[in-house]
Design a protein around this motif. Sequence first.
Motif, short mmCIF file in Angstrom:
data_model
loop_
_atom_site.label_atom_id
_atom_site.label_comp_id
_atom_site.label_asym_id
_atom_site.label_seq_id
_atom_site.Cartn_x
_atom_site.Cartn_y
_atom_site.Cartn_z
N ALA A 154 0.86 -1.18 0.00
CA ALA A 154 0.00 0.00 0.00
C ALA A 154 0.90 1.23 0.00
O ALA A 154 1.94 1.26 0.66
N LEU A 155 0.48 2.26 -0.73
CA LEU A 155 1.36 3.41 -0.95
C LEU A 155 1.10 4.53 0.05
O LEU A 155 0.09 5.22 -0.02
N SER A 156 2.02 4.69 0.96
CA SER A 156 1.97 5.80 1.91
C SER A 156 2.42 7.08 1.21
O SER A 156 2.92 7.06 0.08
N GLU A 157 2.27 8.20 1.90
CA GLU A 157 2.73 9.47 1.33
C GLU A 157 4.22 9.41 1.04
O GLU A 157 4.68 9.85 -0.02
N ALA A 158 5.00 8.85 1.97
CA ALA A 158 6.45 8.76 1.78
C ALA A 158 6.78 7.91 0.56
O ALA A 158 7.68 8.24 -0.23
N ALA A 159 6.07 6.79 0.39
CA ALA A 159 6.32 5.93 -0.76
C ALA A 159 5.97 6.63 -2.06
O ALA A 159 6.69 6.51 -3.07
N LEU A 160 4.87 7.37 -2.06
CA LEU A 160 4.48 8.11 -3.26
C LEU A 160 5.53 9.15 -3.64
O LEU A 160 5.83 9.34 -4.82
N ARG A 161 6.09 9.82 -2.63
CA ARG A 161 7.11 10.83 -2.92
C ARG A 161 8.38 10.19 -3.48
O ARG A 161 9.01 10.73 -4.41
N LEU B 164 8.43 7.36 -5.20
CA LEU B 164 8.06 6.94 -6.54
C LEU B 164 8.08 8.11 -7.51
O LEU B 164 8.54 8.00 -8.65
N GLN B 165 7.61 9.25 -7.05
CA GLN B 165 7.60 10.45 -7.87
C GLN B 165 9.01 10.83 -8.31
O GLN B 165 9.26 11.14 -9.49
N LEU B 166 9.96 10.79 -7.39
CA LEU B 166 11.35 11.14 -7.70
C LEU B 166 11.97 10.16 -8.68
O LEU B 166 12.73 10.55 -9.58
N ILE B 167 11.64 8.89 -8.53
CA ILE B 167 12.20 7.87 -9.43
C ILE B 167 11.65 8.04 -10.84
O ILE B 167 12.38 7.95 -11.83
N VAL B 168 10.36 8.32 -10.95
CA VAL B 168 9.77 8.53 -12.28
C VAL B 168 10.37 9.77 -12.93
O VAL B 168 10.66 9.77 -14.14
N GLN B 169 10.62 10.81 -12.15
CA GLN B 169 11.28 12.01 -12.69
C GLN B 169 12.67 11.66 -13.21
O GLN B 169 13.09 12.14 -14.28
N ARG B 170 13.37 10.82 -12.48
CA ARG B 170 14.71 10.39 -12.89
C ARG B 170 14.65 9.64 -14.23
O ARG B 170 15.48 9.84 -15.11
N ILE B 171 13.64 8.79 -14.38
CA ILE B 171 13.48 8.03 -15.61
C ILE B 171 13.13 8.97 -16.77
O ILE B 171 13.64 8.81 -17.89
N ARG C 1 -7.19 15.82 -0.19
CA ARG C 1 -6.75 16.46 -1.44
C ARG C 1 -5.23 16.44 -1.55
O ARG C 1 -4.68 16.24 -2.64
N ALA C 2 -4.54 16.64 -0.44
CA ALA C 2 -3.07 16.63 -0.47
C ALA C 2 -2.55 15.24 -0.79
O ALA C 2 -1.66 15.08 -1.64
N TYR C 3 -3.11 14.22 -0.15
CA TYR C 3 -2.63 12.85 -0.34
C TYR C 3 -3.01 12.31 -1.72
O TYR C 3 -2.16 11.83 -2.47
N VAL C 4 -4.29 12.39 -2.07
CA VAL C 4 -4.73 11.89 -3.37
C VAL C 4 -4.15 12.75 -4.49
O VAL C 4 -3.81 12.23 -5.56
N GLY C 5 -4.00 14.04 -4.25
CA GLY C 5 -3.37 14.91 -5.24
C GLY C 5 -1.95 14.48 -5.56
O GLY C 5 -1.53 14.48 -6.73
N LEU C 6 -1.21 14.06 -4.53
CA LEU C 6 0.15 13.56 -4.75
C LEU C 6 0.10 12.27 -5.57
O LEU C 6 0.90 12.08 -6.51
#
Length: 263
Positions: free
Chosen positions: A26-33, A35-42, A85-90
Amino acid sequence: MRNLIKFESHARIAIITIDRPDELNALSEAALRELQLIVQRIQQSTEVRAVILKGEGKSFCAGGDIGFFYQVVKMEPALRPAEVRAYVGLAHEVIAQLAALEVPLIVCAQGPVAGFGLSLCCLADVLIADENTKFVPAYIGLGATPDGGLSHNLPVLIGERKALQLLLTNQVFGAFDAEKWGLVSGVVESSKLMDSAIQYAEKIVNGPLKAIINTRQLIKKDRLSELKNQLELELESFAECVMTADFVEGVMAFVEKRKPEFV
């Protein structure tokens, strides 16, 4: 503090692994952040030609962080939408980034795949499923509405009527049905899941890069703008639902492992 998302790259294939096996990924806020950085790297890489997204352990991804939602339902109703909104928005930012990748996305699904995990599966260009995979829409069971673009991508893949049947009744379905309906690209034995994904990825990376990128753009370009609009609508709908007594009941029933009694 250990990473919640693993990243490795070899032979022009990027492999992203959600690594919260004790929480069924399950994706916590920390995990989403992360994942976001890794996708940016790709996105910035000129070497990567295919991306594999998978989950460590028994499940690909069991959706959002129920611990977060448990804390939300303890708040006054008027305070809940801003938190959600903050969590789902992320989470939606991550979906938009993955959808905007130029190179193909291959997802490996196993175990229970629920909620946002199903949304990630619907985003894939190629979805390989373990034969024992069980997909669970989950949202109606929590007294909420889909997020992660599920309300857009699932009907595109399997048709509006079937999508409504699954979402409105929270119907659990298996890998072979998902393949028959057009959601899953292929069903394999558990031991062959990653090997199959690698085989797909190798065919892609050894193909003509520009032709592959352009083919994906031709198929997906118009739907990408539609997805962005739908993500905004999903976010507002979810924020409305979290103020209801049914959402509180759905979350509490999940935590207490009982059937919800909606009003």
